[in-house]
Motif scaffolding. Structure first.
Motif, PDB file in Angstrom:
ATOM      1  N   GLY A   1       0.815  -1.215   0.000  1.00  0.00           N
ATOM      2  CA  GLY A   1       0.000   0.000   0.000  1.00  0.00           C
ATOM      3  C   GLY A   1       0.845   1.259   0.000  1.00  0.00           C
ATOM      4  O   GLY A   1       0.498   2.254  -0.662  1.00  0.00           O
ATOM      5  N   GLN A   2       1.967   1.246   0.736  1.00  0.00           N
ATOM      6  CA  GLN A   2       2.857   2.410   0.719  1.00  0.00           C
ATOM      7  C   GLN A   2       3.464   2.614  -0.659  1.00  0.00           C
ATOM      8  O   GLN A   2       3.644   3.746  -1.111  1.00  0.00           O
ATOM      9  N   LEU A   3       3.797   1.513  -1.333  1.00  0.00           N
ATOM     10  CA  LEU A   3       4.323   1.631  -2.698  1.00  0.00           C
ATOM     11  C   LEU A   3       3.267   2.200  -3.638  1.00  0.00           C
ATOM     12  O   LEU A   3       3.570   3.031  -4.501  1.00  0.00           O
ATOM     13  N   ARG A   4       2.027   1.770  -3.473  1.00  0.00           N
ATOM     14  CA  ARG A   4       0.947   2.296  -4.326  1.00  0.00           C
ATOM     15  C   ARG A   4       0.714   3.781  -4.055  1.00  0.00           C
ATOM     16  O   ARG A   4       0.371   4.546  -4.962  1.00  0.00           O
ATOM     17  N   ALA A   5       0.881   4.192  -2.801  1.00  0.00           N
ATOM     18  CA  ALA A   5       0.611   5.583  -2.441  1.00  0.00           C
ATOM     19  C   ALA A   5       1.725   6.526  -2.886  1.00  0.00           C
ATOM     20  O   ALA A   5       1.539   7.743  -2.904  1.00  0.00           O
ATOM     21  N   ASP A   6       2.889   5.976  -3.228  1.00  0.00           N
ATOM     22  CA  ASP A   6       4.042   6.770  -3.645  1.00  0.00           C
ATOM     23  C   ASP A   6       4.016   6.945  -5.157  1.00  0.00           C
ATOM     24  O   ASP A   6       4.226   5.985  -5.909  1.00  0.00           O
ATOM     25  N   ALA A   7       3.784   8.153  -5.602  1.00  0.00           N
ATOM     26  CA  ALA A   7       3.683   8.408  -7.047  1.00  0.00           C
ATOM     27  C   ALA A   7       4.973   8.102  -7.780  1.00  0.00           C
ATOM     28  O   ALA A   7       4.957   7.883  -9.002  1.00  0.00           O
ATOM     29  N   GLN A   8       6.109   8.059  -7.038  1.00  0.00           N
ATOM     30  CA  GLN A   8       7.400   7.822  -7.683  1.00  0.00           C
ATOM     31  C   GLN A   8       7.839   6.360  -7.623  1.00  0.00           C
ATOM     32  O   GLN A   8       8.926   6.035  -8.096  1.00  0.00           O
ATOM     33  N   SER A   9       7.023   5.467  -7.078  1.00  0.00           N
ATOM     34  CA  SER A   9       7.445   4.075  -6.932  1.00  0.00           C
ATOM     35  C   SER A   9       7.365   3.321  -8.251  1.00  0.00           C
ATOM     36  O   SER A   9       6.718   3.769  -9.204  1.00  0.00           O
ATOM     37  N   PHE A  10       7.965   2.143  -8.285  1.00  0.00           N
ATOM     38  CA  PHE A  10       7.966   1.347  -9.518  1.00  0.00           C
ATOM     39  C   PHE A  10       6.558   0.920  -9.906  1.00  0.00           C
ATOM     40  O   PHE A  10       6.266   0.703 -11.085  1.00  0.00           O
ATOM     41  N   LEU A  11       5.664   0.812  -8.918  1.00  0.00           N
ATOM     42  CA  LEU A  11       4.286   0.424  -9.235  1.00  0.00           C
ATOM     43  C   LEU A  11       3.543   1.519  -9.986  1.00  0.00           C
ATOM     44  O   LEU A  11       2.524   1.249 -10.633  1.00  0.00           O
ATOM     45  N   ASN A  12       4.037   2.749  -9.912  1.00  0.00           N
ATOM     46  CA  ASN A  12       3.390   3.874 -10.594  1.00  0.00           C
ATOM     47  C   ASN A  12       4.212   4.412 -11.752  1.00  0.00           C
ATOM     48  O   ASN A  12       3.986   5.538 -12.200  1.00  0.00           O
ATOM     49  N   ALA A  13       5.166   3.612 -12.231  1.00  0.00           N
ATOM     50  CA  ALA A  13       5.957   4.021 -13.396  1.00  0.00           C
ATOM     51  C   ALA A  13       5.046   4.155 -14.618  1.00  0.00           C
ATOM     52  O   ALA A  13       4.042   3.431 -14.743  1.00  0.00           O
ATOM     53  N   PRO A  14       5.346   5.093 -15.528  1.00  0.00           N
ATOM     54  CA  PRO A  14       4.498   5.284 -16.715  1.00  0.00           C
ATOM     55  C   PRO A  14       4.300   4.004 -17.519  1.00  0.00           C
ATOM     56  O   PRO A  14       3.233   3.771 -18.082  1.00  0.00           O
ATOM     57  N   VAL A  15       5.340   3.199 -17.586  1.00  0.00           N
ATOM     58  CA  VAL A  15       5.262   1.887 -18.242  1.00  0.00           C
ATOM     59  C   VAL A  15       5.620   0.852 -17.189  1.00  0.00           C
ATOM     60  O   VAL A  15       6.524   1.064 -16.380  1.00  0.00           O
ATOM     61  N   ASP A  16       4.899  -0.258 -17.166  1.00  0.00           N
ATOM     62  CA  ASP A  16       5.164  -1.287 -16.168  1.00  0.00           C
ATOM     63  C   ASP A  16       6.658  -1.590 -16.100  1.00  0.00           C
ATOM     64  O   ASP A  16       7.282  -1.930 -17.108  1.00  0.00           O
ATOM     65  N   TRP A  17       7.219  -1.464 -14.901  1.00  0.00           N
ATOM     66  CA  TRP A  17       8.666  -1.643 -14.738  1.00  0.00           C
ATOM     67  C   TRP A  17       8.947  -2.987 -14.103  1.00  0.00           C
ATOM     68  O   TRP A  17       8.321  -3.376 -13.107  1.00  0.00           O
ATOM     69  N   THR A  18       9.924  -3.701 -14.670  1.00  0.00           N
ATOM     70  CA  THR A  18      10.400  -4.965 -14.126  1.00  0.00           C
ATOM     71  C   THR A  18      11.926  -4.926 -14.102  1.00  0.00           C
ATOM     72  O   THR A  18      12.548  -4.083 -14.764  1.00  0.00           O
ATOM     73  N   PRO A  19      12.575  -5.810 -13.351  1.00  0.00           N
ATOM     74  CA  PRO A  19      14.039  -5.778 -13.272  1.00  0.00           C
ATOM     75  C   PRO A  19      14.752  -5.946 -14.607  1.00  0.00           C
ATOM     76  O   PRO A  19      15.913  -5.542 -14.735  1.00  0.00           O
ATOM     77  N   GLU A  20      14.078  -6.523 -15.596  1.00  0.00           N
ATOM     78  CA  GLU A  20      14.709  -6.641 -16.908  1.00  0.00           C
ATOM     79  C   GLU A  20      15.011  -5.282 -17.517  1.00  0.00           C
ATOM     80  O   GLU A  20      15.873  -5.153 -18.393  1.00  0.00           O
ATOM     81  N   GLN A  21      14.296  -4.245 -17.054  1.00  0.00           N
ATOM     82  CA  GLN A  21      14.509  -2.893 -17.567  1.00  0.00           C
ATOM     83  C   GLN A  21      15.543  -2.121 -16.752  1.00  0.00           C
ATOM     84  O   GLN A  21      15.839  -0.971 -17.078  1.00  0.00           O
ATOM     85  N   GLY A  22      16.065  -2.750 -15.712  1.00  0.00           N
ATOM     86  CA  GLY A  22      17.076  -2.095 -14.881  1.00  0.00           C
ATOM     87  C   GLY A  22      18.465  -2.545 -15.251  1.00  0.00           C
ATOM     88  O   GLY A  22      18.751  -2.889 -16.407  1.00  0.00           O
TER      89      GLY A  22
END
Length: 601
Positions: A558-579
């Protein structure tokens, strides 16, 4: 209300609260903005406290319906009697001293590697820091201790951290760039303003002990700057060996300190990687921002997909990730820290602490084919007490700093660098390569933690020393004082069948159950104890049970969802393959992968 983005805190002890010494509007920079943490209560109405509260976020109750029913869904009875019974329960929760070698038996161990014990502590320091504007909220030493009203708690207890998992305990508020404003955390960074500083360990003679691979890398300690101790701008704030990091609680024991080192080295390795890319930023501020985002998203993804899936029941984290939060959500547009999480449920890691560890190759009962100890062995195990002695926060019984177990060294000796492969392997064959089970029996060293009493043993009367040093007692009294609901009430609110009295008494000695019965705790159970017993009874101590799993997964995700800058709120779904990727091209999908990329495993 301004969020406390990246505040740097100093001289923090686990479980204590901010006294905010030295904060005034004229102070700028890391040194003058240092926050003095102490067990001693802060006088109500102190302007420094009010300023600290201004830059804070709320605590609240996850189950506001239960808080509204106070005291009906809480521990019943006369306060003095309940306090006495909670103290007895806390004392009963400490396991008897083991016979030599018993700690190695698989019966006392979980299937969870030890790193998860201290990763949980690192997460806690990243999202929670109590600031108390009224000494009675956090002061469990009061002779008339009793439950406060939920409204009083919410008003006077504030969180000095953003509840987001944004690694401000690592980064503070970032470096100071040329021409830009001064930041609190400027001293945490190298002269390039991008990389985090580390200190070199003191090299111990190789005839006495082995170096820990990679042997050519001696930058394996938290950054410690001796010059700060002599700076007139920071009197009585910095000792020569106190780590200059975003949150000095990460220097309170050696494993969490080495974990902080690993994340700092991971950040620096990510910077190195970015500089090799064709589109590498030339602006240091842009380079730092890109590295911090990558590091933070990797960390957040691992918390959600490695940490949570290891310590909670199978499927619970995935249900929250895929199906959304059902219990936790921001209120009035602002994220908050649930008290049921921070003051009870997330303290489950205390039961996972071992009395000693196979810390690195200089420790452990290893014999060669002739039955002779191998070369370079210092002792059989690294004890829990030594994990505190070999930090810059160590204090002696007189309350004075006693860095690195009384040595004259100002950084960590090289033979105390951690060897992470002994802490991360879920398929290990050695029983001491696992954490203790999540249950209601704590390791003996947790019964006497005078090193965690700010100011040292001598600064408190014997009654208070005993109270503050006994971790189980402290947890139970704090939960009661903060008006946490009972475990049964929380289970019912979640639609989960509560544990029966027989389940709550199962596996206990007769004397232990006498304590439970005397307090009525088998029918109205303190939430922290309930979560531990649920894990013990329903998950064999190898994960949290249904109530604990839901609260931990709901809160963290829930804290990750509430954080606009978290990976869950990235403009495009982010996964470790993109890191960043490991040398073989594979993604970072476990904490051990992160250690490998950081060069510490």
């Amino acid at each position: 209300m301004t969020a406390p983005s990246g505040r740097v805190v100093r001289n923090v002890h686990h479980g204590t609260r901010i006294s905010t010494t030295g904060l005034d509007d004229a102070d700028v920079g890391l040194r003058a903005q240092a926050v003095d943490i102490a067990e001693a209560a802060v006088a109500a109405g102190d302007p420094a406290v009010e300023r600290a509260v201004e830059f804070s976020t709320p605590f609240d109750y996850l189950f506001d319906t239960l808080a509204a029913k106070f005291p009906d869904k809480h521990l019943p009875g006369d306060a003095a009697t309940v306090v006495s019974q909670l103290k007895a329960l806390g004392r009963a929760m400490i396991e008897n001293e083991p016979v030599e070698g018993d700690e190695l038996e698989a019966t006392g161990n979980s299937t969870i590697p030890p790193v998860y014990t201290y990763w949980g502590q690192f997460i806690d320091h990243d999202i929670t820091l109590n600031t108390d504007s009224n000494k009675s909220v956090s002061d469990i030493t009061q002779p008339d201790l009793g439950p406060l009203t939920p409204e009083f708690v919410k008003t006077h207890l504030r969180n000095g951290r953003q509840p987001a998992l944004n690694l401000d305990s690592l980064y503070g508020d970032g470096p100071t760039f040329p021409g830009g404003p001064q930041t609190e955390a400027a001293a945490l960074y190298e002269d390039d303003h991008v990389r985090l500083r580390l200190s070199q360990v003191v090299k111990v003679s190789e005839t006495f002990s082995d170096l820990i691979p990679p042997v050519g890398d001696l930058k394996r300690d938290l950054f410690r700057d001796n010059s700060l101790a002599d700076d007139p701008a920071t009197p009585n704030v910095f000792e020569p060996t106190v780590a200059v990091i975003g949150d000095s609680r990460n220097d309170e024991n050696l494993i969490v300190a080495q974990l902080h080192v690993a994340f700092a080295k991971f950040h620096n390795a990510v910077v190195d990687h970015l500089e090799t890319q064709p589109d590498a930023p030339t602006d240091p501020a842009e380079l730092f921002a890109r590295a911090r985002q990558l590091v933070t998203w990797h960390y957040q993804w691992l918390v959600a997909h490695d940490y949570l899936k290891t310590v909670t029941q199978t499927g619970v984290a995935d249900k929250v990730l895929l199906g959304g939060n059902k219990v936790f959500a921001p209120r009035d547009g602002e994220a908050y820290m649930p008290l049921e999480f921070s003051a009870a449920t997330f303290r489950f890691g205390h039961s996972m602490v071992r009395g000693f560890y196979d810390y690195n190759r200089n420790f452990g009962r290893r014999k060669d084919e002739q039955g002779v100890d191998g070369p370079g062995r210092v002792q059989d195990f690294a004890t829990f007490e030594q994990l505190f002695a070999f930090t810059g926060s160590a204090h002696g019984p007189d309350g004075k700093p006693r860095p690195f177990s009384g040595t004259s060294q100002t950084t960590l000796p090289s033979n105390w660098v951690i060897e992470w492969d002994r802490f991360v392997d879920k398929g290990a064959t050695r029983p001491d390569h696992f954490a203790r089970r999540i249950d209601t029996r704590l390791a003996p060293p947790l019964f006497d933690m005078l090193n965690q009493v700010s100011g040292g043993e001598a600064s408190f009367p014997i009654v208070l020393r005993e109270l503050l040093s006994r971790l189980a007692v402290r947890n139970l009294l704090r939960g009661y004082s903060l008006a946490l609901p009972t475990g049964q009430a929380v289970a019912e609110e979640l639609g989960i069948t509560p544990l029966t009295p027989a389940q709550l008494q199962s596996g206990n000695t007769a004397s232990f159950n006498d304590v439970l019965t005397a307090g009525g705790f088998e029918t109205a159970t303190p939430l922290w104890y309930y979560v531990l017993k649920e894990a013990e009874v329903l998950a064999n101590g190898n994960s949290l049970g249904p109530v604990g799993s839901r609260i931990v997964a709901e809160t963290i995700i829930g804290q990750l969802r509430a954080d606009a800058q978290s990976f869950l709120n990235a403009p495009v779904d982010w996964t470790p393959e993109q890191g960043v990727l490991l040398p073989d091209g594979s993604p970072i999908v476990s904490i051990n992968d992160l250690f490998r990329f950081a060069g510490v495993a």
